[in-house]
Scaffold this motif. Structure first.
Motif, PDB file in Angstrom:
ATOM      1  N   GLY A  69       0.730  -1.279   0.366  1.00  0.00           N
ATOM      2  CA  GLY A  69      -0.097  -0.136   0.054  1.00  0.00           C
ATOM      3  C   GLY A  69       0.999   1.220   0.107  1.00  0.00           C
ATOM      4  N   GLU A  70       2.294   1.090  -0.333  1.00  0.00           N
ATOM      5  CA  GLU A  70       2.730   2.394   0.395  1.00  0.00           C
ATOM      6  C   GLU A  70       3.963   2.303  -1.815  1.00  0.00           C
ATOM      7  OE1 GLU A  70       5.377   1.864   3.060  1.00  0.00           O
ATOM      8  OE2 GLU A  70       4.017   2.244   4.276  1.00  0.00           O
ATOM      9  N   SER A  71       3.991   3.480  -2.019  1.00  0.00           N
ATOM     10  CA  SER A  71       5.233   3.576  -3.012  1.00  0.00           C
ATOM     11  C   SER A  71       6.511   2.959  -2.514  1.00  0.00           C
ATOM     12  CB  SER A  71       5.312   5.042  -3.072  1.00  0.00           C
ATOM     13  OG  SER A  71       6.931   5.223  -4.237  1.00  0.00           O
ATOM     14  N   ARG A  72       6.950   2.093  -3.388  1.00  0.00           N
ATOM     15  CA  ARG A  72       8.150   1.390  -3.629  1.00  0.00           C
ATOM     16  C   ARG A  72       9.272   1.792  -4.521  1.00  0.00           C
ATOM     17  NH1 ARG A  72       8.438  -0.649   0.130  1.00  0.00           N
ATOM     18  NH2 ARG A  72      10.649  -1.318   0.045  1.00  0.00           N
ATOM     19  N   GLU A  73       9.250   2.880  -4.114  1.00  0.00           N
ATOM     20  CA  GLU A  73      10.231   4.110  -5.604  1.00  0.00           C
ATOM     21  C   GLU A  73      11.935   4.528  -4.194  1.00  0.00           C
ATOM     22  OE1 GLU A  73      10.930   8.424  -7.584  1.00  0.00           O
ATOM     23  OE2 GLU A  73       9.004   7.780  -6.302  1.00  0.00           O
ATOM     24  N   PRO A  74      12.562   3.274  -4.929  1.00  0.00           N
ATOM     25  CA  PRO A  74      13.787   3.299  -4.492  1.00  0.00           C
ATOM     26  C   PRO A  74      14.036   5.763  -3.386  1.00  0.00           C
ATOM     27  CG  PRO A  74      14.233   2.761  -5.652  1.00  0.00           C
ATOM     28  CD  PRO A  74      12.862   2.563  -6.013  1.00  0.00           C
ATOM     29  N   SER A  75      14.721   4.956  -2.524  1.00  0.00           N
ATOM     30  CA  SER A  75      14.264   6.636  -1.902  1.00  0.00           C
ATOM     31  C   SER A  75      14.833   7.101  -0.729  1.00  0.00           C
ATOM     32  CB  SER A  75      13.076   7.569  -1.728  1.00  0.00           C
ATOM     33  OG  SER A  75      12.080   6.768  -0.695  1.00  0.00           O
ATOM     34  N   PRO A  76      15.693   7.585  -0.019  1.00  0.00           N
ATOM     35  CA  PRO A  76      16.398   7.689   1.036  1.00  0.00           C
ATOM     36  C   PRO A  76      15.282   7.232   2.154  1.00  0.00           C
ATOM     37  CG  PRO A  76      16.685   9.705  -0.236  1.00  0.00           C
ATOM     38  CD  PRO A  76      15.808   9.352  -0.864  1.00  0.00           C
ATOM     39  N   ALA A  77      14.244   7.972   2.072  1.00  0.00           N
ATOM     40  CA  ALA A  77      13.144   7.551   3.011  1.00  0.00           C
ATOM     41  C   ALA A  77      12.812   5.981   3.306  1.00  0.00           C
ATOM     42  CB  ALA A  77      12.091   8.183   2.615  1.00  0.00           C
ATOM     43  N   GLY A  78      12.160   5.865   2.148  1.00  0.00           N
ATOM     44  CA  GLY A  78      12.962   4.014   2.244  1.00  0.00           C
ATOM     45  C   GLY A  78      13.257   3.354   2.493  1.00  0.00           C
ATOM     46  N   PHE A  79      14.676   4.080   2.471  1.00  0.00           N
ATOM     47  CA  PHE A  79      16.043   2.645   2.413  1.00  0.00           C
ATOM     48  C   PHE A  79      16.360   2.889   4.204  1.00  0.00           C
ATOM     49  CE2 PHE A  79      20.466   2.684   2.675  1.00  0.00           C
ATOM     50  CZ  PHE A  79      20.720   1.127   2.003  1.00  0.00           C
ATOM     51  N   ALA A  80      15.884   4.149   4.516  1.00  0.00           N
ATOM     52  CA  ALA A  80      15.813   3.781   6.001  1.00  0.00           C
ATOM     53  C   ALA A  80      15.443   2.912   6.363  1.00  0.00           C
ATOM     54  CB  ALA A  80      15.249   5.207   6.899  1.00  0.00           C
ATOM     55  N   ALA A  81      14.176   2.351   6.561  1.00  0.00           N
ATOM     56  CA  ALA A  81      14.242   0.767   7.111  1.00  0.00           C
ATOM     57  C   ALA A  81      15.059  -0.023   7.175  1.00  0.00           C
ATOM     58  CB  ALA A  81      12.935   0.268   6.225  1.00  0.00           C
ATOM     59  N   LEU A  82      16.555  -0.634   6.159  1.00  0.00           N
ATOM     60  CA  LEU A  82      17.169  -0.831   6.294  1.00  0.00           C
ATOM     61  C   LEU A  82      17.875  -0.519   6.808  1.00  0.00           C
ATOM     62  CD1 LEU A  82      17.903  -2.052   2.980  1.00  0.00           C
ATOM     63  CD2 LEU A  82      17.042  -3.681   4.152  1.00  0.00           C
ATOM     64  N   GLN A  83      18.735   0.982   7.099  1.00  0.00           N
ATOM     65  CA  GLN A  83      19.563   1.203   7.890  1.00  0.00           C
ATOM     66  C   GLN A  83      19.211   0.883   9.320  1.00  0.00           C
ATOM     67  OE1 GLN A  83      19.673   5.432   5.944  1.00  0.00           O
ATOM     68  NE2 GLN A  83      22.250   4.791   5.459  1.00  0.00           N
ATOM     69  N   ARG A  84      17.909   1.085   9.699  1.00  0.00           N
ATOM     70  CA  ARG A  84      17.388   0.530  11.022  1.00  0.00           C
ATOM     71  C   ARG A  84      17.780  -1.024  11.799  1.00  0.00           C
ATOM     72  NH1 ARG A  84      13.598   4.627   9.893  1.00  0.00           N
ATOM     73  NH2 ARG A  84      12.102   2.613   9.530  1.00  0.00           N
ATOM     74  N   GLN A  85      17.927  -2.346  10.474  1.00  0.00           N
ATOM     75  CA  GLN A  85      18.260  -3.195  11.020  1.00  0.00           C
ATOM     76  C   GLN A  85      19.520  -3.302  10.723  1.00  0.00           C
ATOM     77  OE1 GLN A  85      15.923  -5.684  10.744  1.00  0.00           O
ATOM     78  NE2 GLN A  85      13.647  -4.632  10.818  1.00  0.00           N
ATOM     79  N   MET A  86      20.679  -2.782   9.819  1.00  0.00           N
ATOM     80  CA  MET A  86      21.573  -2.902   9.843  1.00  0.00           C
ATOM     81  C   MET A  86      22.839  -2.456  10.760  1.00  0.00           C
ATOM     82  SD  MET A  86      22.684  -1.687   5.597  1.00  0.00           S
ATOM     83  CE  MET A  86      21.884  -0.270   5.722  1.00  0.00           C
ATOM     84  N   SER A  87      21.694  -1.344  11.638  1.00  0.00           N
ATOM     85  CA  SER A  87      22.450  -0.908  12.860  1.00  0.00           C
ATOM     86  C   SER A  87      22.441  -2.087  14.451  1.00  0.00           C
ATOM     87  CB  SER A  87      21.410   0.369  13.645  1.00  0.00           C
ATOM     88  OG  SER A  87      20.167  -0.259  13.515  1.00  0.00           O
ATOM     89  N   ALA A  88      21.988  -3.027  13.758  1.00  0.00           N
ATOM     90  CA  ALA A  88      22.138  -4.004  14.961  1.00  0.00           C
ATOM     91  C   ALA A  88      22.660  -4.744  14.252  1.00  0.00           C
ATOM     92  CB  ALA A  88      20.750  -4.786  15.022  1.00  0.00           C
ATOM     93  N   SER A  89      23.446  -4.840  12.941  1.00  0.00           N
ATOM     94  CA  SER A  89      24.515  -6.600  12.571  1.00  0.00           C
ATOM     95  C   SER A  89      25.712  -5.169  13.708  1.00  0.00           C
ATOM     96  CB  SER A  89      24.520  -5.891  11.076  1.00  0.00           C
ATOM     97  OG  SER A  89      26.321  -6.693  10.834  1.00  0.00           O
TER      98      SER A  89
END
Length: 245
Positions: A69-89
């Motif tokens: 239900g959201e735009s799947r356009e690659p973007s800084p805002a969308g990528f932030a979810a990955l970065q939150r996950q990466m912070s735990a690595s």
């Protein structure tokens, strides 16, 4: 997947999925993937099937024709979810990749760096010329950052900078002779790989760069800025109406 893997082995052997997987294990590299509910679901896992368990972390990896239900356009805002996950690595080498619904577009980065194509394209030119010793042109669309021009001047001085109309179809004529052909809307084709953009191939490039340089995406981005200077770019959407509405 088998045909895609065979094509990589034959035409871009430095992106051999089998060798990349072995090197990821040896380096302890963690790869975070945002599939965007779309076409790349299962593709990374199949290509990099020998990666140690837990090294591939997938987000939005279930099929959803409404894309959440959201735009799947690659973007800084969308990528932030990955970065939150990466912070735990706990891995030193940690990177994220994000594709759109049909998998032809790509953005990547690290715990803090965001690599849209305006920055990633020049990194590909740098990698191919400085690390692999390849030569060729550089092609970008009109709307793409002039960081591409700076990359061509520094990393591929014997090549030509081709500027095209907006739309990836206009890049096709120059793809066979170019180290990398790319546009700011996050599509690229390297070394004559394909006549259209390929987000999966782009993601494998980032993995190869991190492994070969032994640097995180954040470190690679800092080196690029140090060598080419600072370039700022921003994409904005402007709403409007046709006359008479």
């Amino acid at each position: 997947v088998a045909l895609y893997r065979a094509s990589l082995e034959a035409r871009l052997p430095f992106l051999s999925p089998e060798r990349l997987a072995a090197r990821m294990n040896a380096a302890g590299l963690d790869l975070f993937i945002d599939h965007g509910f779309g076409a790349t679901i299962g593709k990374y896992q199949a290509l990099l099937s020998s990666v140690d368990p837990g090294r591939l972390v997938a987000l939005h990896a279930t099929q959803d024709f409404l894309f959440g239900g959201e735009s799947r356009e690659p973007s800084p805002a969308g990528f932030a979810a990955l970065q939150r996950q990466m912070s735990a690595s706990k891995a030193r080498l940690c990177l994220g990749v994000m594709n759109d619904g049909d998998g032809d577009r790509f953005v990547g980065g690290g715990r803090s760096a965001f690599l849209g194509m305006n920055r990633f394209g020049p990194l590909v030119v740098r990698y191919l010329s400085q690390r692999l010793g390849l030569r060729g042109d550089v092609t970008r669309s009109l709307m793409t950052s002039h960081m591409a021009d700076a990359a061509r001047a520094r990393y591929a001085p014997g090549g030509v900078l081709h500027e095209t109309k907006v739309g990836f179809q206009h890049l096709k004529a120059f793809i066979p002779t170019s180290l990398c052909s790319f546009e700011e809307s996050d599509g690229m084709s390297p070394l004559g790989w394909s006549r259209d953009k390929d987000g999966l191939c782009a993601a494998l490039f980032l993995v190869a760069m991190v492994l070969d340089e032994e640097q995180t995406p954040d470190e690679l981005d800092a080196v690029l800025t140090a060598e080419l200077g600072r370039f700022d770019f921003e994409r904005r959407k402007v709403e409007g109406r046709l006359a008479g509405e």
